[in-house]
Design an enzyme around this catalytic site. Structure first.
Site, PDB file in Angstrom:
ATOM      1  N   ARG A 278       0.908  -1.355  -0.035  1.00 18.19           N
ATOM      2  CA  ARG A 278      -0.010  -0.058  -0.035  1.00 18.19           C
ATOM      3  C   ARG A 278       0.761   1.310  -0.026  1.00 18.19           C
ATOM      4  NH1 ARG A 278      -5.252  -0.170   2.406  1.00 18.19           N
ATOM      5  NH2 ARG A 278      -4.432  -2.020   3.637  1.00 18.19           N
ATOM      6  N   TYR A 318     -14.544  -2.763   3.816  1.00 19.11           N
ATOM      7  CA  TYR A 318     -14.031  -2.398   5.178  1.00 19.11           C
ATOM      8  C   TYR A 318     -14.478  -1.135   5.351  1.00 19.11           C
ATOM      9  CZ  TYR A 318     -10.242  -5.305   2.854  1.00 19.11           C
ATOM     10  OH  TYR A 318      -9.471  -6.106   2.166  1.00 19.11           O
ATOM     11  N   CYS A 345     -26.581  -4.193  -7.844  1.00 20.54           N
ATOM     12  CA  CYS A 345     -27.996  -4.184  -6.994  1.00 20.54           C
ATOM     13  C   CYS A 345     -27.588  -4.606  -5.672  1.00 20.54           C
ATOM     14  CB  CYS A 345     -28.784  -5.279  -7.694  1.00 20.54           C
ATOM     15  SG  CYS A 345     -29.209  -4.447  -9.342  1.00 20.54           S
TER      16      CYS A 345
HETATM   17  N1  LLP Z   1       3.255  -9.172   3.324  1.00 17.51           N
HETATM   18  C1  LLP Z   1       2.280  -9.915   3.813  1.00 17.51           C
HETATM   19  C2  LLP Z   1       2.530 -11.246   4.204  1.00 17.51           C
HETATM   20  C3  LLP Z   1       0.970  -9.414   3.685  1.00 17.51           C
HETATM   21  O1  LLP Z   1      -0.149 -10.322   3.910  1.00 17.51           O
HETATM   22  C4  LLP Z   1       0.682  -8.130   3.052  1.00 17.51           C
HETATM   23  C5  LLP Z   1      -0.811  -7.898   3.019  1.00 17.51           C
HETATM   24  C6  LLP Z   1       1.729  -7.456   2.890  1.00 17.51           C
HETATM   25  C7  LLP Z   1       3.002  -7.748   2.881  1.00 17.51           C
HETATM   26  C8  LLP Z   1       1.511  -6.175   2.101  1.00 17.51           C
HETATM   27  O2  LLP Z   1       0.916  -5.055   3.058  1.00 17.51           O
HETATM   28  P1  LLP Z   1       0.843  -3.729   2.867  1.00 17.51           P
HETATM   29  O3  LLP Z   1       2.054  -2.897   2.899  1.00 17.51           O
HETATM   30  O4  LLP Z   1       0.165  -3.359   1.476  1.00 17.51           O
HETATM   31  O5  LLP Z   1      -0.164  -3.139   4.179  1.00 17.51           O
HETATM   32  N2  LLP Z   1      -7.097  -5.834   0.933  1.00 17.51           N
HETATM   33  C9  LLP Z   1      -6.749  -5.096   2.279  1.00 17.51           C
HETATM   34  C10 LLP Z   1      -5.286  -5.299   2.681  1.00 17.51           C
HETATM   35  C11 LLP Z   1      -4.962  -6.746   2.735  1.00 17.51           C
HETATM   36  C12 LLP Z   1      -3.465  -6.794   3.290  1.00 17.51           C
HETATM   37  C13 LLP Z   1      -3.077  -8.129   3.144  1.00 17.51           C
HETATM   38  N3  LLP Z   1      -1.760  -8.570   3.489  1.00 17.51           N
HETATM   39  C14 LLP Z   1      -7.194  -3.481   1.916  1.00 17.51           C
HETATM   40  O6  LLP Z   1      -7.839  -2.948   0.825  1.00 17.51           O
HETATM   41  O7  LLP Z   1      -7.120  -2.871   2.787  1.00 17.51           O
END
Ligand code: LLP
Length: 417
Positions: A278, A318, A345
């Site tokens: 992210r 979320y 819908c």
């Molecule tokens: N590494 C692992 C093992 C992870 O499970 C994740 C994210 C990341 C790295 C990356 O995390 P970030 O830096 O993006 O926070 N769909 C959700 C977010 C799910 C994140 C899952 N794991 C959302 O839209 O907020």
């Protein structure tokens, strides 16, 4: 800092007005900024200075081949969670030796593909998985490089669906069980123990939980050293949050400094892997959508746009807040108090709720901060083709994924005889 901004009354991605992209490519459409991806990657990379490190972009956040290509060219590695993501990385020109493979449910087939390709490390999430990786490695005549993912039982203070480092979560191995598992792993002929890691959650807005997690993982490292199990890699996962509205997430530089300070204090010289998704891609992408109707309801108005929960799931899943703005500010419109909703819908189909927005049918709206977990979570629900994706680089724009065609959506289906 991102490279989307107004010039006079038009919102630009780098040197290209977003309304020009919508005219050319249509809506809904995801737009990514090359310069923003680059900038965000470099902040992480440069914060480490001389400390040995790998920035492995979390492909789950945005798997578009061109996005991966941009990062690969900058020197990024990749964090993957499926055989599909491995295939994407390779198709984008990434090297398997820069890939870390995470996830609780790796199939034998995925493990075999990862070992054959030569990924740098497989993150082990259970004793059962360790046995399986060993068996697959032996059957291939390989030694599998592994690290065990510790569940440090730290509260990341984030949305419960994206907290992963609490005892009750399905992820990782409790710190207390890890030394025994490492001893087992060290004795396995198909396993090469190289690392340790954790990932405690996503969209964290404070540094303290990361620091607590590092300390707990380093406690395990110290215990292992007493058993003469020496590691070379420490993987701290992803999770650094971004600003969607008024959050104050840590600057990645401060986050890295805080981690390195702990490592130095504890005389730990392990190479560090981070898996940001992210923080690199989130604010490097926007979603363009056209206003179809303004519908006045008895309670509030609805701005009905052509993007929906199938295109951007985060608000529905979320209750995530994304800024919605008009691409071109003039001419004057009546200010509405409204929900921005799509054509799907379901009452859960909303992009934004209770907003003040001055728009009329035909206007282009821009949903911000959707470069991570945007397109990747899109579906074809309601038989809606997924949007096009565009990369802007300076004054150039590239369609990096064509809009799906309706016929594609059922081309793999067959009628009964
Ligand atoms: N590494 C692992 C093992 C992870 O499970 C994740 C994210 C990341 C790295 C990356 O995390 P970030 O830096 O993006 O926070 N769909 C959700 C977010 C799910 C994140 C899952 N794991 C959302 O839209 O907020």
């Amino acid at each position: 800092m991102d490279h989307f901004g107004y010039r006079q009354d038009r919102l630009y991605a780098e040197e290209v007005p977003l309304s020009a992209i919508a005219e050319r490519v249509g809506t809904p459409c995801y737009v990514y900024s090359h310069a923003t991806l680059e900038r965000h990657y470099r902040v992480f990379d440069e914060a480490f200075g001389d400390w040995p490190h790998h920035i492995c972009f979390a492909v789950k956040a945005n798997g578009n081949l061109a996005v991966l290509q941009v990062l690969e060219r900058l020197g990024a590695g990749f964090d993957i969670v499926s055989g599909g993501e491995l295939a994407r990385v390779l198709a984008a020109g990434g090297r398997a030796s820069n890939v870390v493979f995470s996830g609780v449910g790796k199939s034998s087939d995925e493990i075999a593909k990862a070992l054959t390709a030569g990924v740098r490390i497989l993150s082990i999430e259970s004793g059962e998985e360790l046995e399986r990786v060993n068996a697959v490695a032996l059957s291939l005549g390989h030694k599998a490089p592994i690290g065990i993912r510790i569940n440090p039982d730290v509260d990341p203070n984030t949305h419960p669906y994206i907290a992963t480092g609490l005892r009750e979560n399905k992820f990782g191995v409790p710190a207390a069980d890890a030394p025994e598992l490492y001893r087992k792993a060290s004795a396995m002929a198909g396993i090469e123990v190289v690392g340790i890691g954790c990932h405690i959650g996503s969209q964290l807005t404070e540094i303290a939980p990361f620091c607590d997690a590092v300390e707990r993982v380093l406690d395990v490292v110290d215990t292992l050293a007493q058993d003469d199990i020496r590691l070379s890699h420490l993987d701290l996962g992803g999770g650094v949050g971004i600003r969607y509205s008024d959050e104050t997430p840590p600057d990645p530089k401060d986050y890295v400094q805080a981690i390195l300070a702990i490592l130095k204090r504890r005389n730990c010289d392990l190479a560090v892997t981070l898996e940001p998704g992210r923080a690199i891609a989130g604010n490097a992408g926007v979603l363009l959508s056209s206003v179809e109707y303004i519908k006045s309801g008895p309670e509030k108005d609805f701005v009905i746009v052509d993007a929906a929960m199938n295109d951007l799931l985060r608000p529905a899943l979320y209750q995530a807040w994304h800024e919605v703005v008009r691409a071109d500010r003039g001419p004057d419109r009546k200010m509405l108090t409204c929900d921005v909703v799509g054509p799907v819908c379901e009452t859960g189909d909303f992009i934004a709720r209770d907003r003040q927005l001055a728009v009329a049918p035909g206007d282009l709206v821009v949903v911000r901060s959707v470069g991570a977990y945007g397109f990747v979570m899109a579906s074809n629900y309601n038989t809606r083709p997924r949007p096009a994706e565009v990369m802007v680089d300076g004054d150039q724009l590239y369609v990096v994924r064509e809009r799906e065609q309706t016929a594609d959506l059922f081309s793999a289906e067959t009628l009964l005889p």
